[in-house]
Enzyme design. Sequence first.
Site, short mmCIF file in Angstrom:
data_model
loop_
_atom_site.label_atom_id
_atom_site.label_comp_id
_atom_site.label_asym_id
_atom_site.label_seq_id
_atom_site.Cartn_x
_atom_site.Cartn_y
_atom_site.Cartn_z
N ASP A 699 8.61 -15.09 -0.84
CA ASP A 699 9.39 -15.87 0.10
C ASP A 699 10.88 -15.58 -0.05
O ASP A 699 11.63 -15.44 0.92
CB ASP A 699 9.08 -17.36 -0.14
N LYS A 703 13.63 -13.75 2.60
CA LYS A 703 14.96 -14.24 2.97
C LYS A 703 16.01 -13.14 2.75
O LYS A 703 16.94 -12.99 3.55
CB LYS A 703 15.31 -15.48 2.14
#
Length: 841
Positions: A699, A703
């Site tokens: 994750d 980003k």
Amino acid sequence: MSVSVVKNPTSESVDAALNKPSGSGWIAHKFGGSSLANAERIRTVADIMRGRNDAGQVIVVSAMQGVTDALIELAHAAARNDGYWRHAWNALKKRHEDAARALLGAQARSEQDWLAERFAELADLLHALALLGSPAAEALELIQGLGEIFSSRIVAAHLNANGIEYALLDARDVLVVRHEDLGVAVDWDQSATKLAEWRVRHPQMRVVVSGFVARDVHNRITTLGRNGSDYSGAIFGALFHADEIHIWTDVDGVLSADPRLVPEAVLLPQLSYHEACELAYFGAKVIHPQTMAPAIARNIPVYIRNTFRPELTGTCISSKASIDSAVKGISTIPGLAIVNIEGAGMIGVPGTAQRVFGALRAAKVSVVMISQGSSEHSICCVVQEKQVDIAVHALDEEFIHELARGQLQSINATPSISVLAIVGDGMTGTPGVAARLFGTLARSGVNIRAIAQGASERNISVAIESGDAARALRAAHAGFYLSPQTISIGVVGPGQVGRAFLAQLAQVREHLLRTANLDLRLRAVASSASMLLDDASILPQEWRERLDAQGTPTDLTHFADHVLANHLPHAAIIDCSASSDVAEHYARWIGAGIHIVTPNKHAGSGPLARYKAIRAASSHGTRFRYEATVGAGLPIVQTLRDLLDTGDEIISIEGIFSGTLAYLFNRFDGSVPFSTLVQEARAAGYTEPDPRDDLNGRDVARKLVILAREMGLQMEVADVDVESLVPAELREVDGTEFLERLVEADESFATRFATAQAAGKKLRYVARLNAAGQAHVGLVELPDDHAFAHLRLTDNIVQFTTRRYRDNPLVVQGPGAGPDVTAAGVFADLLRIAATLGARV
Ligand code: ADP
Ligand code: ASP
Ligand code: MG
């Protein structure tokens, strides 16, 4: 660009014929068909008129609503001899008889006889048409004006039944007109003389007149053109030297746009004659374009008023120019076509435009608008669609030699065109009005085909495709702050963030409407299984109940079509799902003009090819915004964009982008095993249901990729060097087993902690990216005084080291997770889009 607009003349010299002082005490009132639709409405009209103490009262009436249409249809049906006309004739007769009966009581007999005779005459005429096989123009003129003859008789009889005496004037007995190129012109001398003669025999101070009808100079019965009773009202106002003309209709006055197309249209209390002329000319049906001419000539104020709300003063149209706002009103004319004449041979050749107009005039084609490129390479005229073939043919003939010699390349037509005009005296000398119009239309995806600005600078008109007209009208209406900027909104994926967004929308909707001139209209909500679509709007506080009760199976294509409502200027989809499948639609949605706002990381960090397609799809300012994909509501993407847009250079970006990992390492001080902390965090809702989704670092890598792409780097998630905190042997096991066996990793975490502590350092899970595209995500040791070592709870932090911020990096820090702050980030993106569309946020 040199431009001009053709329009009807606005002043005539009635003064010469009507040379009397003002202050006569006469007031002219005109009632439209909508005010006379049935007996009950006629009674309302009569009550209003009797209730006034006008010294002199002249009441000009239209036909009962729909009667003129019915008469015209009747004439055509009779000429076709299709048997239908008898039925229609009967229905029309009955409608008038019923109204007379309801209104006249005892007196009804003679009026019924009169009506019966008139309808018998009409039937004779229709028979004749059936024999002839075509409705001769003269017969058609006569027949279409009969509605006013009937209605004026009924209205006068009803008014007379109550003691006050009203004379009935058949306008065909006094009004003499000429049909000219630019409209119907009154023969004031003859009309005034005939009226004076009539007045000798009818000296009453109250008079009912049939609108719409007249005679031509050859004494043939004629009409003033469709909707012409307004003009009749003004003509009789002038002939009676009225002090005021009141035009009574079914709306509160002239509104800033057609209320059927723009429900938010507002009443215009004051208009100058010129503004009213322009609005009427460009299609505001509420007044006939020629109405102003007699009023202007005698300086008679015209009031547009609502029969159903007589207590209101309505719109006052007078010689006073009020320039309180640049643009007063906007109107559209549908059913037009563009004729384009193109060719290098026109350059510098004088008289081409005159020849174009001469040819069109000779063919009796009226030109709504013209625009000529300053290159003189093309002339574009807008004409009625039904006349376009005649127009092209006339021009082909006129320019036959130039076309043969190749001096003109082509004369071609584009059908399905509308003209939109913005009107206001205050536009004169206000810079930027045209730019705002063009910008507003461009942002709502409306393509402008031709532009014209009246030399008076009181209007700017543009030709657009008819399919875009409603949207363009609303966009322009909002663009000039005449109504709120409306955005049609669809929300996909009402999970935690989606729900929080909808709750925030419910909370601030009204406030934004009032203070920011922004109408965020929730019109669709879709979960993965079902969706709710509403043509008007879904109250954000009711979506859940309604989705449960009325939802239909989700179909995202249909969903997007609905959100992209043609009548609303702007559309946005808020994708709060975490689904890559939804992201698959983005490019198409954006291409269609739907703005996308999302906290979904799949588009920003998914396959590069898809990301590029989404970016490439964004034309005419359609936005793709995803601030909430990194650091929830923190302004991280926007900050990066601002740095780049202002010419700074990024040296590196470092940060803690996972609230979960931030929390775990903020708490991890060796006293509690790492696995216990994970369990606690999971129980507190700080992790994904399967904590491996946080611990594996993917994750965070996503980003980082989103930021990298923002910097222009062509990066995929696979290019990021990621250290997963999930032990290799626990990656494939099921979720429960993972949670049970995470203790096996405690020792290794404890060792890493101890090593760091011994060196006076802290463990943090950090993402790093540099301008060369090297990207790393993993656990690092940081000095105790490092900014990243002192975060609270689930805070995120990002540090931009740039050319400008080299020694002292720019830091953004704060809560980086949670539905409320994420939804606020989404909302802020939406408001930023709204601001570019002209909302005052
Ligand atoms: P009447 O029968 O009284 O002559 P019309 O139907 O001819 O009435 O004109 C009134 C209608 O004009 C209104 O009901 C409205 O729908 C329409 N209209 C179009 N543009 C405007 C505008 N700018 N302001 C007010 N009404 C408008
Ligand atoms: N009755 C005529 C029409 O329908 C004139 C009017 O109502 O203004 O066009
Ligand atoms: Mg009308």
